[in-house]
Design a protein around this motif. Sequence first.
Motif, PDB file in Angstrom:
ATOM      1  N   ASP A 152       0.830  -1.199   0.000  1.00  0.00           N
ATOM      2  CA  ASP A 152       0.000   0.000   0.000  1.00  0.00           C
ATOM      3  C   ASP A 152       0.869   1.256   0.000  1.00  0.00           C
ATOM      4  O   ASP A 152       0.584   2.229  -0.722  1.00  0.00           O
ATOM      5  N   TRP A 153       1.946   1.247   0.784  1.00  0.00           N
ATOM      6  CA  TRP A 153       2.860   2.383   0.806  1.00  0.00           C
ATOM      7  C   TRP A 153       3.584   2.519  -0.538  1.00  0.00           C
ATOM      8  O   TRP A 153       3.843   3.627  -1.011  1.00  0.00           O
ATOM      9  N   PHE A 154       3.901   1.389  -1.139  1.00  0.00           N
ATOM     10  CA  PHE A 154       4.558   1.413  -2.440  1.00  0.00           C
ATOM     11  C   PHE A 154       3.634   2.033  -3.487  1.00  0.00           C
ATOM     12  O   PHE A 154       4.062   2.901  -4.266  1.00  0.00           O
ATOM     13  N   ALA A 155       2.367   1.631  -3.491  1.00  0.00           N
ATOM     14  CA  ALA A 155       1.419   2.168  -4.468  1.00  0.00           C
ATOM     15  C   ALA A 155       1.185   3.659  -4.263  1.00  0.00           C
ATOM     16  O   ALA A 155       0.913   4.388  -5.224  1.00  0.00           O
ATOM     17  N   ALA A 156       1.279   4.122  -3.023  1.00  0.00           N
ATOM     18  CA  ALA A 156       1.124   5.556  -2.762  1.00  0.00           C
ATOM     19  C   ALA A 156       2.361   6.341  -3.173  1.00  0.00           C
ATOM     20  O   ALA A 156       2.260   7.488  -3.633  1.00  0.00           O
ATOM     21  N   TRP A 411      -7.475   9.529  -5.708  1.00  0.00           N
ATOM     22  CA  TRP A 411      -6.764  10.587  -4.988  1.00  0.00           C
ATOM     23  C   TRP A 411      -7.147  10.633  -3.509  1.00  0.00           C
ATOM     24  O   TRP A 411      -6.281  10.884  -2.650  1.00  0.00           O
ATOM     25  N   SER A 412      -8.418  10.405  -3.195  1.00  0.00           N
ATOM     26  CA  SER A 412      -8.819  10.474  -1.781  1.00  0.00           C
ATOM     27  C   SER A 412      -8.213   9.328  -0.974  1.00  0.00           C
ATOM     28  O   SER A 412      -7.873   9.493   0.198  1.00  0.00           O
ATOM     29  N   GLY A 413      -8.051   8.160  -1.601  1.00  0.00           N
ATOM     30  CA  GLY A 413      -7.397   7.047  -0.934  1.00  0.00           C
ATOM     31  C   GLY A 413      -5.909   7.270  -0.741  1.00  0.00           C
ATOM     32  O   GLY A 413      -5.280   6.637   0.120  1.00  0.00           O
ATOM     33  N   PHE A 414      -5.342   8.172  -1.525  1.00  0.00           N
ATOM     34  CA  PHE A 414      -3.921   8.507  -1.400  1.00  0.00           C
ATOM     35  C   PHE A 414      -3.648   9.390  -0.183  1.00  0.00           C
ATOM     36  O   PHE A 414      -2.565   9.314   0.415  1.00  0.00           O
ATOM     37  N   LEU A 415      -4.599  10.214   0.196  1.00  0.00           N
ATOM     38  CA  LEU A 415      -4.372  11.242   1.221  1.00  0.00           C
ATOM     39  C   LEU A 415      -3.871  10.699   2.557  1.00  0.00           C
ATOM     40  O   LEU A 415      -3.019  11.334   3.186  1.00  0.00           O
ATOM     41  N   PRO A 416      -4.344   9.542   3.052  1.00  0.00           N
ATOM     42  CA  PRO A 416      -3.816   9.058   4.341  1.00  0.00           C
ATOM     43  C   PRO A 416      -2.320   8.754   4.340  1.00  0.00           C
ATOM     44  O   PRO A 416      -1.712   8.669   5.412  1.00  0.00           O
ATOM     45  N   TYR A 417      -1.719   8.601   3.167  1.00  0.00           N
ATOM     46  CA  TYR A 417      -0.293   8.282   3.080  1.00  0.00           C
ATOM     47  C   TYR A 417       0.573   9.534   2.947  1.00  0.00           C
ATOM     48  O   TYR A 417       1.798   9.441   2.955  1.00  0.00           O
ATOM     49  N   ARG A 418      -0.046  10.676   2.850  1.00  0.00           N
ATOM     50  CA  ARG A 418       0.718  11.911   2.709  1.00  0.00           C
ATOM     51  C   ARG A 418       1.509  12.216   3.970  1.00  0.00           C
ATOM     52  O   ARG A 418       1.053  11.963   5.088  1.00  0.00           O
ATOM     53  N   ASP A 419       2.685  12.755   3.772  1.00  0.00           N
ATOM     54  CA  ASP A 419       3.503  13.219   4.887  1.00  0.00           C
ATOM     55  C   ASP A 419       3.095  14.664   5.180  1.00  0.00           C
ATOM     56  O   ASP A 419       3.221  15.530   4.307  1.00  0.00           O
ATOM     57  N   PRO A 420       2.618  14.964   6.384  1.00  0.00           N
ATOM     58  CA  PRO A 420       2.156  16.326   6.672  1.00  0.00           C
ATOM     59  C   PRO A 420       3.272  17.360   6.650  1.00  0.00           C
ATOM     60  O   PRO A 420       2.996  18.565   6.606  1.00  0.00           O
ATOM     61  N   GLY A 421       4.532  16.916   6.660  1.00  0.00           N
ATOM     62  CA  GLY A 421       5.649  17.843   6.605  1.00  0.00           C
ATOM     63  C   GLY A 421       6.166  18.076   5.197  1.00  0.00           C
ATOM     64  O   GLY A 421       7.229  18.665   5.027  1.00  0.00           O
ATOM     65  N   ILE A 422       5.405  17.621   4.183  1.00  0.00           N
ATOM     66  CA  ILE A 422       5.819  17.788   2.789  1.00  0.00           C
ATOM     67  C   ILE A 422       4.703  18.469   2.015  1.00  0.00           C
ATOM     68  O   ILE A 422       3.523  18.124   2.143  1.00  0.00           O
ATOM     69  N   SER A 423       5.086  19.456   1.229  1.00  0.00           N
ATOM     70  CA  SER A 423       4.098  20.215   0.452  1.00  0.00           C
ATOM     71  C   SER A 423       4.761  20.720  -0.824  1.00  0.00           C
ATOM     72  O   SER A 423       5.978  20.911  -0.876  1.00  0.00           O
ATOM     73  N   SER A 424       3.950  20.935  -1.851  1.00  0.00           N
ATOM     74  CA  SER A 424       4.446  21.480  -3.120  1.00  0.00           C
ATOM     75  C   SER A 424       3.440  22.483  -3.656  1.00  0.00           C
ATOM     76  O   SER A 424       2.290  22.560  -3.182  1.00  0.00           O
ATOM     77  N   GLY A 425       3.867  23.238  -4.648  1.00  0.00           N
ATOM     78  CA  GLY A 425       2.933  24.139  -5.299  1.00  0.00           C
ATOM     79  C   GLY A 425       1.742  23.387  -5.856  1.00  0.00           C
ATOM     80  O   GLY A 425       0.591  23.815  -5.732  1.00  0.00           O
ATOM     81  N   LEU A 426       2.002  22.231  -6.461  1.00  0.00           N
ATOM     82  CA  LEU A 426       0.913  21.446  -7.037  1.00  0.00           C
ATOM     83  C   LEU A 426      -0.007  20.898  -5.966  1.00  0.00           C
ATOM     84  O   LEU A 426      -1.244  20.922  -6.117  1.00  0.00           O
ATOM     85  N   SER A 427       0.545  20.379  -4.863  1.00  0.00           N
ATOM     86  CA  SER A 427      -0.318  19.789  -3.839  1.00  0.00           C
ATOM     87  C   SER A 427      -1.215  20.840  -3.207  1.00  0.00           C
ATOM     88  O   SER A 427      -2.383  20.577  -2.900  1.00  0.00           O
ATOM     89  N   ARG A 428      -0.713  22.053  -3.011  1.00  0.00           N
ATOM     90  CA  ARG A 428      -1.549  23.113  -2.446  1.00  0.00           C
ATOM     91  C   ARG A 428      -2.632  23.535  -3.430  1.00  0.00           C
ATOM     92  O   ARG A 428      -3.744  23.868  -3.032  1.00  0.00           O
ATOM     93  N   ARG A 429      -2.297  23.502  -4.700  1.00  0.00           N
ATOM     94  CA  ARG A 429      -3.248  23.915  -5.734  1.00  0.00           C
ATOM     95  C   ARG A 429      -4.351  22.880  -5.919  1.00  0.00           C
ATOM     96  O   ARG A 429      -5.527  23.255  -6.139  1.00  0.00           O
TER      97      ARG A 429
END
Length: 433
Positions: A152-156, A411-429
Amino acid sequence: MSIRSWGRLSSPAHTVRGLGQRDQVPLVLARSGPGLAHGMGRSYGDVCLNPGGTLWMTRGLDRFIAFDAQTGRLRCEAGVLLRDIQRLAIPRGWSLPVTPGTQMVTVGGAIANDVHGKNHHRLGSFGDHVTALSLVRTDGEQLRCGPAERPDWFAATVGGLGLTGVIVDADIQLKPVAGPWMETETIAYQGLDAFFQLADDSEAGWEHTVSWIDCLSASREVRGLFMRANPAGPGVQGPEPRTRTLSMPVVPPVSLVNGLTLRPFNTLYYRMNALRAGRAIVHCEPFMYPLDNVHEWNRMYGPRGFFQYQCVVPRTGGREAIAEMLKAITKAGEGSFLAVLKTFGDRQAPGMLSFPQPGVTLALDFPNRGARTDQLLQRLDEVVRHAGGRIYMAKDARMPKDLFEAGYPKWSGFLPYRDPGISSGLSRRLMGS
């Protein structure tokens, strides 16, 4: 520092931190606050940018860790260039199975964007050949994942845009090759029906297939050059590639891609290559990476930069969607001489947010002319939306959020794997943070 992506649309300020030793990565991440891993910056839009924030520069993670010349299994750090892998592996009888149109990208970037090449119908995308990777999270957690370990982490993470953590190393399964040479064939054609027939007829017998199209010919019958290739067998050798490189030394005051240059260039390019059509033995580098010998070619679009627009639409209705997009480009008076059309195979992507899906993909470059360009891109969005397609985030700088959500249903299933300390211009947009 002001950092640009390859599209040169903006140069936002960043705090820059270098990563040089794998065991020091957790400490650097903990001390530098929210950030984003950044390799060669060959993404076109804001997926590799973190405006106003920190970039962790991964090119210092450039070591080969292990290579088994018997099995073709390679372990290397995430900052290693695909070029360096090819130059290590090919003389030893191995090659990367999948590479994009440039080899000047890092392993970490290739995984994070799950890049594809001209052989998706045969070998899928880059992530299909990664057997394991090491990920460091900003809270200090370090984890190993792969298709058989924490899948699951690999797919994310494959195609995850660098948002699940910092990739520090990866295991890649290479494919056997006899050498750097390729048996190629170029075929000039007229009409989209001819393109799809060539693509279908070529899939069984040719590993690599791609087409250049004259996107300004949509007012009549679209013309193009269909190119296909296979790795050459043992003992086959062609002429040595030219080693001379060209360079765009300065940014011109206006885009060199304009109404005065496009039509004559496309006409000349088509006619010259149509005259040389047929079979040949060529070195893999000019066939696979035709622009790598033109340094800083992105400068030719002038000080305002350019948009690359790449979409994929399902095969059902795909011909009509491609024709509609080409008509819209002609009507708008715009055009691209880097127009690429190819098909994707019917296979499941390895990542939740991987771009390839079964269908046909079109990629074009447009100089940034402000509202005029934006109006055209919105029209192309409408066609992609109606066809049930998606836009490639590695090349995106302005996709509407609703098109992202429709095109990437996981995309919604991807969100739980996000690192809250990582962000990009695209992710904020597109994801809000």
